[in-house]
Design a protein around this motif. Structure first.
Motif, PDB file in Angstrom:
ATOM      1  N   ALA A  81       0.808  -1.222   0.000  1.00  0.00           N
ATOM      2  CA  ALA A  81       0.000   0.000   0.000  1.00  0.00           C
ATOM      3  C   ALA A  81       0.840   1.270   0.000  1.00  0.00           C
ATOM      4  N   GLU A  82       1.928   1.283   0.775  1.00  0.00           N
ATOM      5  CA  GLU A  82       2.748   2.496   0.834  1.00  0.00           C
ATOM      6  C   GLU A  82       3.381   2.791  -0.524  1.00  0.00           C
ATOM      7  N   TRP A  83       3.887   1.753  -1.194  1.00  0.00           N
ATOM      8  CA  TRP A  83       4.457   1.933  -2.528  1.00  0.00           C
ATOM      9  C   TRP A  83       3.376   2.428  -3.485  1.00  0.00           C
ATOM     10  N   PHE A  84       2.178   1.838  -3.417  1.00  0.00           N
ATOM     11  CA  PHE A  84       1.063   2.238  -4.282  1.00  0.00           C
ATOM     12  C   PHE A  84       0.760   3.725  -4.102  1.00  0.00           C
ATOM     13  N   THR A  85       0.696   4.172  -2.855  1.00  0.00           N
ATOM     14  CA  THR A  85       0.404   5.577  -2.566  1.00  0.00           C
ATOM     15  C   THR A  85       1.483   6.493  -3.132  1.00  0.00           C
ATOM     16  N   ARG A  86       2.748   6.168  -2.851  1.00  0.00           N
ATOM     17  CA  ARG A  86       3.843   6.998  -3.373  1.00  0.00           C
ATOM     18  C   ARG A  86       3.833   7.033  -4.896  1.00  0.00           C
ATOM     19  N   ARG A  87       3.577   5.894  -5.526  1.00  0.00           N
ATOM     20  CA  ARG A  87       3.576   5.829  -6.990  1.00  0.00           C
ATOM     21  C   ARG A  87       2.419   6.641  -7.573  1.00  0.00           C
ATOM     22  N   ALA A  88       1.252   6.557  -6.944  1.00  0.00           N
ATOM     23  CA  ALA A  88       0.095   7.326  -7.424  1.00  0.00           C
ATOM     24  C   ALA A  88       0.377   8.828  -7.326  1.00  0.00           C
ATOM     25  N   ILE A  89       1.004   9.263  -6.230  1.00  0.00           N
ATOM     26  CA  ILE A  89       1.358  10.673  -6.068  1.00  0.00           C
ATOM     27  C   ILE A  89       2.359  11.089  -7.144  1.00  0.00           C
ATOM     28  N   LEU A  90       3.388  10.286  -7.347  1.00  0.00           N
ATOM     29  CA  LEU A  90       4.387  10.592  -8.373  1.00  0.00           C
ATOM     30  C   LEU A  90       3.748  10.651  -9.763  1.00  0.00           C
ATOM     31  N   ASN A  91       2.890   9.691 -10.076  1.00  0.00           N
ATOM     32  CA  ASN A  91       2.206   9.683 -11.376  1.00  0.00           C
ATOM     33  C   ASN A  91       1.385  10.961 -11.575  1.00  0.00           C
ATOM     34  N   PHE A  92       0.709  11.414 -10.509  1.00  0.00           N
ATOM     35  CA  PHE A  92      -0.117  12.615 -10.604  1.00  0.00           C
ATOM     36  C   PHE A  92       0.739  13.864 -10.806  1.00  0.00           C
ATOM     37  N   ILE A  93       1.832  13.963 -10.063  1.00  0.00           N
ATOM     38  CA  ILE A  93       2.732  15.109 -10.228  1.00  0.00           C
ATOM     39  C   ILE A  93       3.282  15.132 -11.657  1.00  0.00           C
ATOM     40  N   GLN A  94       3.676  13.967 -12.162  1.00  0.00           N
ATOM     41  CA  GLN A  94       4.192  13.898 -13.528  1.00  0.00           C
ATOM     42  C   GLN A  94       3.119  14.289 -14.545  1.00  0.00           C
ATOM     43  N   LEU A  95       1.884  13.838 -14.326  1.00  0.00           N
ATOM     44  CA  LEU A  95       0.795  14.201 -15.231  1.00  0.00           C
ATOM     45  C   LEU A  95       0.594  15.713 -15.257  1.00  0.00           C
ATOM     46  N   CYS A  96       0.555  16.331 -14.094  1.00  0.00           N
ATOM     47  CA  CYS A  96       0.379  17.789 -14.033  1.00  0.00           C
ATOM     48  C   CYS A  96       1.535  18.506 -14.713  1.00  0.00           C
ATOM     49  N   GLY A  97       2.709  17.930 -14.641  1.00  0.00           N
ATOM     50  CA  GLY A  97       3.887  18.532 -15.255  1.00  0.00           C
ATOM     51  C   GLY A  97       3.932  18.440 -16.762  1.00  0.00           C
ATOM     52  N   ARG A  98       3.055  17.671 -17.361  1.00  0.00           N
ATOM     53  CA  ARG A  98       3.051  17.550 -18.832  1.00  0.00           C
ATOM     54  C   ARG A  98       2.796  18.889 -19.516  1.00  0.00           C
TER      55      ARG A  98
END
Length: 141
Positions: A81-98
């Motif tokens: 779960a902790e990895w999932f949460t960190r990965r989801a946050i990273l994915n969202f930050i990267q998406l916003c950065g597009r």
């Protein structure tokens, strides 16, 4: 830009919107060249569009589904779960950065996945402070 989960969803959305301003194709080169060369403002609809738009190339983006890691992938499930949460946050930050490529950029990303609200609220303190300051929540009313 409208990010969807699949081409099926992308084509259904394009059909429902029925607008000459919609650009959609499974051919990424054609999609990007049509977008960049258009004299009129257009909207790309595509799943997994992992490219960046500099300057004024894209004025906004819509995320039809929050960029969760794939729970259908056994490797993702085994990481916890902790990895999932960190990965989801990273994915969202990267998406916003597009579409926000430099410190002066402030183009909006609209997330229409209602689960994103609860995820972001529950994990607010795990988001970088500089990123938290750029998030606004919009009421449905």
């Amino acid at each position: 830009i409208i990010h969807t989960l699949s081409y099926e969803t992308a084509f259904l959305l394009a059909e429902a919107l029925d607008s000459p301003r919609i650009v959609i194709s499974k051919n990424l080169r054609k999609l990007i060249s049509t977008f960049l060369e258009s004299k009129e403002p257009v909207v790309i609809i595509s799943p997994g569009l992992a490219i960046s738009f500099d300057g004024k190339e894209a004025g906004f983006q819509i995320c039809a589904r929050f960029p969760w890691p794939d729970l259908g992938d056994e490797v993702v499930l085994n990481r916890g779960a902790e990895w999932f949460t960190r990965r989801a946050i990273l994915n969202f930050i990267q998406l916003c950065g597009r579409i926000n490529r430099s410190p002066g950029d402030s183009k909006p990303t609209y997330v229409i996945d209602s689960n994103a609200y609860w995820f972001l609220k529950d994990n607010w303190n795990k988001l970088p402070l500089w990123f938290r300051s750029s998030i606004s929540f919009v009421s449905r009313t």
